[in-house]
Design an enzyme around this catalytic site. Structure first.
Site, PDB file in Angstrom:
ATOM      1  N   ASP A  18       1.207  -1.386   0.284  1.00 12.61           N
ATOM      2  CA  ASP A  18      -0.200   0.033  -0.140  1.00 12.61           C
ATOM      3  C   ASP A  18       1.269   1.026  -0.387  1.00 12.61           C
ATOM      4  O   ASP A  18       0.381   2.445   0.569  1.00 12.61           O
ATOM      5  CB  ASP A  18      -1.142  -0.627   0.880  1.00 12.61           C
ATOM      6  N   ASP A  63       2.003   2.061   8.046  1.00 15.07           N
ATOM      7  CA  ASP A  63       0.749   1.720   8.147  1.00 15.07           C
ATOM      8  C   ASP A  63       1.396   0.029   7.003  1.00 15.07           C
ATOM      9  O   ASP A  63       1.266   0.188   5.716  1.00 15.07           O
ATOM     10  CB  ASP A  63       0.165   2.398   6.480  1.00 15.07           C
TER      11      ASP A  63
HETATM   12  N1  LIG Z   1       4.625   6.038  13.871  1.00 19.65           N
HETATM   13  C1  LIG Z   1       3.924   7.097  13.891  1.00 19.65           C
HETATM   14  N2  LIG Z   1       4.590   7.992  14.288  1.00 19.65           N
HETATM   15  C2  LIG Z   1       3.228   9.536  13.949  1.00 19.65           C
HETATM   16  N3  LIG Z   1       2.399   9.333  13.263  1.00 19.65           N
HETATM   17  C3  LIG Z   1       2.128   8.633  12.949  1.00 19.65           C
HETATM   18  C4  LIG Z   1       2.603   6.819  13.354  1.00 19.65           C
HETATM   19  N4  LIG Z   1       1.374   6.246  12.500  1.00 19.65           N
HETATM   20  C5  LIG Z   1       0.734   7.349  12.212  1.00 19.65           C
HETATM   21  N5  LIG Z   1       1.019   7.906  12.324  1.00 19.65           N
HETATM   22  C6  LIG Z   1       0.034   9.311  11.716  1.00 19.65           C
HETATM   23  O1  LIG Z   1      -1.237   8.998  11.289  1.00 19.65           O
HETATM   24  C7  LIG Z   1      -1.086   8.843  10.314  1.00 19.65           C
HETATM   25  C8  LIG Z   1      -2.610   7.579   9.547  1.00 19.65           C
HETATM   26  O2  LIG Z   1      -1.689   7.165  10.530  1.00 19.65           O
HETATM   27  P1  LIG Z   1      -1.982   5.241   9.051  1.00 19.65           P
HETATM   28  O3  LIG Z   1      -1.660   5.509   7.658  1.00 19.65           O
HETATM   29  O4  LIG Z   1      -1.203   4.279   9.815  1.00 19.65           O
HETATM   30  O5  LIG Z   1      -3.183   4.852   9.077  1.00 19.65           O
HETATM   31  P2  LIG Z   1      -4.917   4.894   8.920  1.00 19.65           P
HETATM   32  O6  LIG Z   1      -5.966   3.775   9.398  1.00 19.65           O
HETATM   33  O7  LIG Z   1      -4.037   3.151   7.682  1.00 19.65           O
HETATM   34  O8  LIG Z   1      -5.205   5.529   7.788  1.00 19.65           O
HETATM   35  P3  LIG Z   1      -4.999   6.185   6.399  1.00 19.65           P
HETATM   36  O9  LIG Z   1      -6.511   5.156   6.600  1.00 19.65           O
HETATM   37  O10 LIG Z   1      -5.016   7.768   6.526  1.00 19.65           O
HETATM   38  O11 LIG Z   1      -4.609   5.320   5.172  1.00 19.65           O
HETATM   39  C9  LIG Z   1      -0.232   8.894   9.452  1.00 19.65           C
HETATM   40  O12 LIG Z   1      -1.101   9.724   7.709  1.00 19.65           O
HETATM   41  C10 LIG Z   1       0.261  10.051  10.104  1.00 19.65           C
HETATM   42  O13 LIG Z   1      -0.261  11.369   9.883  1.00 19.65           O
HETATM   43 MG   LIG Z   2      -2.825   4.943   5.699  1.00 15.48          MG
END
Ligand SMILES: Nc1ncnc2c1ncn2[C@@H]1O[C@H](COP(=O)(O)OP(=O)(O)OP(=O)(O)O)[C@@H](O)[C@H]1O
Ligand SMILES: [Mg+2]
Length: 248
Positions: A185, A202
């Site tokens: 992804d 992610d």
């Molecule tokens: N380890 C981390 N440290 C800081 N911020 C983080 C971290 N992991 C995720 N984030 C923040 O949280 C957001 C969403 O994280 P992630 O993509 O893992 O989740 P998601 O539920 O799949 O979100 P999306 O649907 O937007 O892809 C990231 O874009 C980032 O801003």
């Molecule tokens: Mg994401």
């Protein structure tokens, strides 16, 4: 004289914010999740949950404070539309055999898979957050940010040096491939940027090369990467990139 709260007409925006806040709480903070978070606090994994960094498609990510600094807490929601998107990654993965229709069990396995994928990716030398702890649908990991402010995504912040950043991401994809993993992804939304370059995040959906669709996912990742950077002056050929990846 100031109006009492009960007589004061609340502005629309305030109503909206209250509704949004309780929606988030309803979505993630059910009683078992709350208990699991409390246990983590007891164990000293972190001390306080500060604020939501992001409400994504699958999970809510929070900043939390521990005695050693900040950590990121990702809480997977157990809502149906999200599960639909996950199916293509779960089919063909034995870890999900027999539980595909149980929302909670899927989320639990998904969070555990993201934790394990982070471990494998770190071991492969890839820039991903360090996994700290996992329980039920909750993953705790290294907080990627500076002085408590999370790094921005590549989508939001762009790249100061597109050629170099594109190469770095390609190298990470190659390292993962050599270790038998495909992120599956890759996009500008799932890359966080600091001064030294990109971090992949992610990784719950990442699959092993043994997954029947692993090669399709790899091609899609490279296509996304090449497409994004082609809008920023980097001219790369998808076939050449795949060759480089397979050589490592
Ligand atoms: N380890 C981390 N440290 C800081 N911020 C983080 C971290 N992991 C995720 N984030 C923040 O949280 C957001 C969403 O994280 P992630 O993509 O893992 O989740 P998601 O539920 O799949 O979100 P999306 O649907 O937007 O892809 C990231 O874009 C980032 O801003
Ligand atoms: Mg994401």
């Amino acid at each position: 004289m100031a109006l009492s709260l009960s007589k004061r007409k609340r502005p629309r925006l305030e109503d909206k914010q209250v509704a949004q806040k309780s929606k988030t709480e309803e979505e993630v903070f059910d009683r078992p999740t709350f208990l699991s978070l409390s246990k983590m606090i007891e164990k000293g994994i972190f001390d306080t949950l500060d604020y939501p960094i992001c409400t994504g498609k699958e999970a809510n990510v929070f900043r939390a404070r521990s005695k050693d600094g900040f950590v990121a807490v990702k809480i997977y929601r157990t809502t149906a539309p999200v599960l639909k998107r996950m199916h293509k990654y779960m089919e063909g993965d034995t870890r999900f055999k027999g539980i595909m229709h149980n929302k909670f069990e899927v989320m639990k396995a998904w969070a555990r898979k993201e934790y394990r994928n982070l471990e494998l990716m770190r071991a492969a030398g890839c820039r991903v957050p360090f996994p700290i702890y996992c329980d039920r649908n909750i993953l705790v990991m290294e907080f990627l940010g500076h002085e408590g402010v999370p790094y921005s995504t590549l989508k939001d912040t762009g790249s100061l040096n597109p050629q170099e950043d594109s190469n770095l991401i390609l190298k990470d994809i190659a390292k993962l491939h050599a270790a038998g993993i495909v992120h599956a992804d890759i996009s500008e939304f799932n890359i966080l940027m600091d001064d030294r370059g990109p971090y992949l995040i992610d990784v719950g959906q990442a699959v092993l090369l043994t997954h029947p669709q692993a090669e399709d996912f790899l091609l899609h990742d490279v296509e996304n990467l090449v497409k994004y950077f082609s809008h920023h002056g980097v001219d790369a050929d998808i076939g050449e990139c795949l060759k480089k990846i397979r050589k490592v």
